[in-house]
Motif scaffolding. Structure first.
Motif, PDB file in Angstrom:
ATOM      1  N   ASN A  72     -24.427   1.887   5.802  1.00 12.02           N
ATOM      2  CA  ASN A  72     -23.560   1.298   4.930  1.00 12.02           C
ATOM      3  C   ASN A  72     -22.458   2.063   4.344  1.00 12.02           C
ATOM      4  O   ASN A  72     -21.323   1.866   4.390  1.00 12.02           O
ATOM      5  N   LYS A  73     -22.772   3.252   3.898  1.00 15.33           N
ATOM      6  CA  LYS A  73     -21.924   4.422   3.169  1.00 15.33           C
ATOM      7  C   LYS A  73     -21.109   4.810   4.153  1.00 15.33           C
ATOM      8  O   LYS A  73     -19.912   4.812   4.107  1.00 15.33           O
ATOM      9  N   LYS A  74     -21.455   5.186   5.515  1.00 13.48           N
ATOM     10  CA  LYS A  74     -20.828   5.731   6.695  1.00 13.48           C
ATOM     11  C   LYS A  74     -19.539   4.774   6.819  1.00 13.48           C
ATOM     12  O   LYS A  74     -18.571   5.119   6.898  1.00 13.48           O
ATOM     13  N   SER A  75     -19.899   3.412   6.707  1.00  9.93           N
ATOM     14  CA  SER A  75     -18.947   2.231   7.412  1.00  9.93           C
ATOM     15  C   SER A  75     -17.785   2.391   6.238  1.00  9.93           C
ATOM     16  O   SER A  75     -16.703   1.850   6.636  1.00  9.93           O
ATOM     17  N   MET A  76     -18.047   2.821   5.148  1.00 12.19           N
ATOM     18  CA  MET A  76     -17.076   2.606   3.851  1.00 12.19           C
ATOM     19  C   MET A  76     -16.155   3.825   3.866  1.00 12.19           C
ATOM     20  O   MET A  76     -15.485   3.933   3.022  1.00 12.19           O
ATOM     21  N   ASP A  77     -16.676   5.009   4.519  1.00 11.85           N
ATOM     22  CA  ASP A  77     -15.898   6.315   4.289  1.00 11.85           C
ATOM     23  C   ASP A  77     -14.648   6.010   4.884  1.00 11.85           C
ATOM     24  O   ASP A  77     -14.130   5.487   5.859  1.00 11.85           O
ATOM     25  N   PHE A  78     -13.717   6.771   4.067  1.00 11.61           N
ATOM     26  CA  PHE A  78     -12.332   6.639   4.637  1.00 11.61           C
ATOM     27  C   PHE A  78     -12.044   7.716   5.695  1.00 11.61           C
ATOM     28  O   PHE A  78     -12.174   8.785   5.489  1.00 11.61           O
ATOM     29  N   ILE A  79     -11.485   7.269   6.802  1.00 13.86           N
ATOM     30  CA  ILE A  79     -11.219   8.274   7.945  1.00 13.86           C
ATOM     31  C   ILE A  79      -9.705   8.034   8.038  1.00 13.86           C
ATOM     32  O   ILE A  79      -9.351   6.721   8.443  1.00 13.86           O
ATOM     33  N   PRO A  80      -8.880   8.952   7.798  1.00 15.81           N
ATOM     34  CA  PRO A  80      -7.641   8.986   8.004  1.00 15.81           C
ATOM     35  C   PRO A  80      -7.190   8.320   9.332  1.00 15.81           C
ATOM     36  O   PRO A  80      -7.661   8.826  10.380  1.00 15.81           O
ATOM     37  N   PRO A  81      -6.093   7.631   9.258  1.00 17.43           N
ATOM     38  CA  PRO A  81      -5.614   6.972  10.715  1.00 17.43           C
ATOM     39  C   PRO A  81      -4.947   8.273  11.441  1.00 17.43           C
ATOM     40  O   PRO A  81      -4.591   9.420  10.885  1.00 17.43           O
ATOM     41  N   GLY A  82      -5.019   8.253  12.732  1.00 22.31           N
ATOM     42  CA  GLY A  82      -4.545   9.251  13.701  1.00 22.31           C
ATOM     43  C   GLY A  82      -3.138   9.601  13.036  1.00 22.31           C
ATOM     44  O   GLY A  82      -2.559  10.866  13.180  1.00 22.31           O
ATOM     45  N   ARG A  83      -2.317   8.857  12.760  1.00 22.25           N
ATOM     46  CA  ARG A  83      -1.123   9.059  12.328  1.00 22.25           C
ATOM     47  C   ARG A  83      -0.744   8.248  10.779  1.00 22.25           C
ATOM     48  O   ARG A  83      -1.132   7.277  10.678  1.00 22.25           O
ATOM     49  N   TRP A  84      -0.598   9.217   9.842  1.00 25.84           N
ATOM     50  CA  TRP A  84      -0.716   8.772   8.431  1.00 25.84           C
ATOM     51  C   TRP A  84       0.952   9.133   7.983  1.00 25.84           C
ATOM     52  O   TRP A  84       1.159  10.395   7.770  1.00 25.84           O
ATOM     53  N   VAL A  85       1.689   8.064   7.485  1.00 23.77           N
ATOM     54  CA  VAL A  85       3.198   8.356   7.148  1.00 23.77           C
ATOM     55  C   VAL A  85       3.188   8.154   5.765  1.00 23.77           C
ATOM     56  O   VAL A  85       2.978   7.033   5.262  1.00 23.77           O
ATOM     57  N   ASP A  86       3.692   9.131   4.734  1.00 27.13           N
ATOM     58  CA  ASP A  86       3.876   8.863   3.518  1.00 27.13           C
ATOM     59  C   ASP A  86       5.178   8.713   3.428  1.00 27.13           C
ATOM     60  O   ASP A  86       6.338   9.474   3.776  1.00 27.13           O
ATOM     61  N   LEU A  87       5.848   7.495   2.914  1.00 30.87           N
ATOM     62  CA  LEU A  87       7.064   6.922   2.897  1.00 30.87           C
ATOM     63  C   LEU A  87       7.818   7.560   1.809  1.00 30.87           C
ATOM     64  O   LEU A  87       9.242   6.889   1.732  1.00 30.87           O
ATOM     65  N   HIS A  88       7.271   7.939   0.588  1.00 33.23           N
ATOM     66  CA  HIS A  88       7.936   7.996  -0.469  1.00 33.23           C
ATOM     67  C   HIS A  88       7.343   9.304  -1.068  1.00 33.23           C
ATOM     68  O   HIS A  88       6.073   9.426  -1.690  1.00 33.23           O
ATOM     69  N   SER A  89       8.047  10.288  -1.130  1.00 27.54           N
ATOM     70  CA  SER A  89       7.613  11.661  -1.716  1.00 27.54           C
ATOM     71  C   SER A  89       8.757  12.482  -2.243  1.00 27.54           C
ATOM     72  O   SER A  89       9.617  12.729  -1.615  1.00 27.54           O
ATOM     73  N   HIS A  90       8.650  13.160  -3.572  1.00 25.27           N
ATOM     74  CA  HIS A  90       9.507  13.996  -3.882  1.00 25.27           C
ATOM     75  C   HIS A  90       9.291  15.383  -3.696  1.00 25.27           C
ATOM     76  O   HIS A  90       8.869  16.131  -4.717  1.00 25.27           O
ATOM     77  N   ILE A  91       9.284  15.697  -2.517  1.00 23.36           N
ATOM     78  CA  ILE A  91       8.474  16.854  -1.914  1.00 23.36           C
ATOM     79  C   ILE A  91       9.769  17.975  -1.714  1.00 23.36           C
ATOM     80  O   ILE A  91       9.484  19.017  -1.658  1.00 23.36           O
ATOM     81  N   LEU A  92      11.094  17.759  -1.794  1.00 23.04           N
ATOM     82  CA  LEU A  92      12.025  18.552  -1.785  1.00 23.04           C
ATOM     83  C   LEU A  92      12.235  19.428  -2.911  1.00 23.04           C
ATOM     84  O   LEU A  92      12.048  19.185  -3.867  1.00 23.04           O
TER      85      LEU A  92
END
Ligand SMILES: [Fe+2]
Length: 257
Positions: A11-31
């Motif tokens: 049950n725990k394994k099924s709830m683990d967060f596995i990042p998608p192969g592509r993960w796009v952060d659309l909003h970031s103050h990174i500059l």
């Protein structure tokens, strides 16, 4: 191993967060050094390194364009180039994409209507817009419509934090009907922006009215909270929603194929 222990592990394994192969952060103050986000190149790289280790593959750099931070386009362009070069030199496997976060005021919107590029990835197809508190419903609908007939779709940044939406969550349904996309902040999910923003963010997820879950990170803690928020959303809403709001819709908005 007892049966109970086995079941718990499955049950725990099924709830683990596995990042998608592509993960796009659309909003970031990174500059570095353009707004209230990362102040130095070192701080930007610290955030990007952590983001990459978390599984994020693309970050759209969205500095403010507002009364408080009227970032000149040329300043944003040079910070973007500096950061892209530094990420390449550091060998970090993440793609940085240019964007903006536009404050929804007459002055700033006029520049978009004048044809200036304040979109995402060098395209006017989508514009990330944040609403000031105190704005009324008629101004939002009328203003969004005027932008859309000029050929840009609106991505509404963190509506869960805005007083108008907090008082009238059903407005989101109306806006989505008019093809407005909804971007929720990760830090709303973990409670950084208070109990009301958290409650609205969860309700929007429950209604399947969220198109993108983004960091809106201003510092390293923003990315740490992004990871936590994704784990929470994964546990509550499952990996199908996770894939939709981290990969499918943001990839399409950012023009990633
Ligand atoms: Fe932001």
């Amino acid at each position: 191993m007892t049966l109970w222990t086995k079941l718990f592990k499955i049950n725990k394994k099924s709830m683990d967060f596995i990042p998608p192969g592509r993960w796009v952060d659309l909003h970031s103050h990174i500059l570095p050094g353009v707004d209230d986000g990362a102040q130095t190149l070192e701080k930007s790289l610290e955030m990007i390194k952590y983001a990459s280790e978390t599984g994020i593959t693309h970050i759209v750099a969205t500095p403010h364009y507002s009364d408080l931070f009227p970032t000149p386009p040329e300043k944003r362009a040079s910070a973007l180039k500096l950061l892209k070069d530094a990420v390449c030199d550091a060998g970090i496997n993440i793609k940085i994409i240019g964007g903006w976060e536009i404050s929804f005021t007459d002055v700033h919107i006029k520049r978009i209507l004048n044809g200036e590029d304040f979109g995402i990835s060098g395209s006017r197809n989508y514009t990330l817009v944040e609403l000031p508190n105190g704005i009324n419903k008629a101004s939002v609908i009328e203003g969004f419509f005027s932008l859309m007939i000029e050929g840009t779709k609106i991505i509404l940044a963190h509506p869960e934090r805005n007083s108008l939406i907090q008082q009238d969550i059903d407005l989101i349904k109306e806006l989505r009907f008019r093809e407005v996309m909804i971007q929720v902040d990760a830090e709303s999910i973990v409670g950084v922006h208070g109990p009301t923003a958290k409650k609205i963010a969860f309700e929007l997820l429950k209604r399947d009215e969220v198109d993108s879950l983004s960091s809106d990170a201003h510092s390293l803690s923003g990315y740490k909270n992004y990871k936590k928020a994704c784990e929470i959303v994964n546990n509550h809403f499952g990996k199908e929603i996770i894939n939709k709001i981290l990969n499918d819709v943001p990839s399409s908005i950012a023009g990633i194929k």
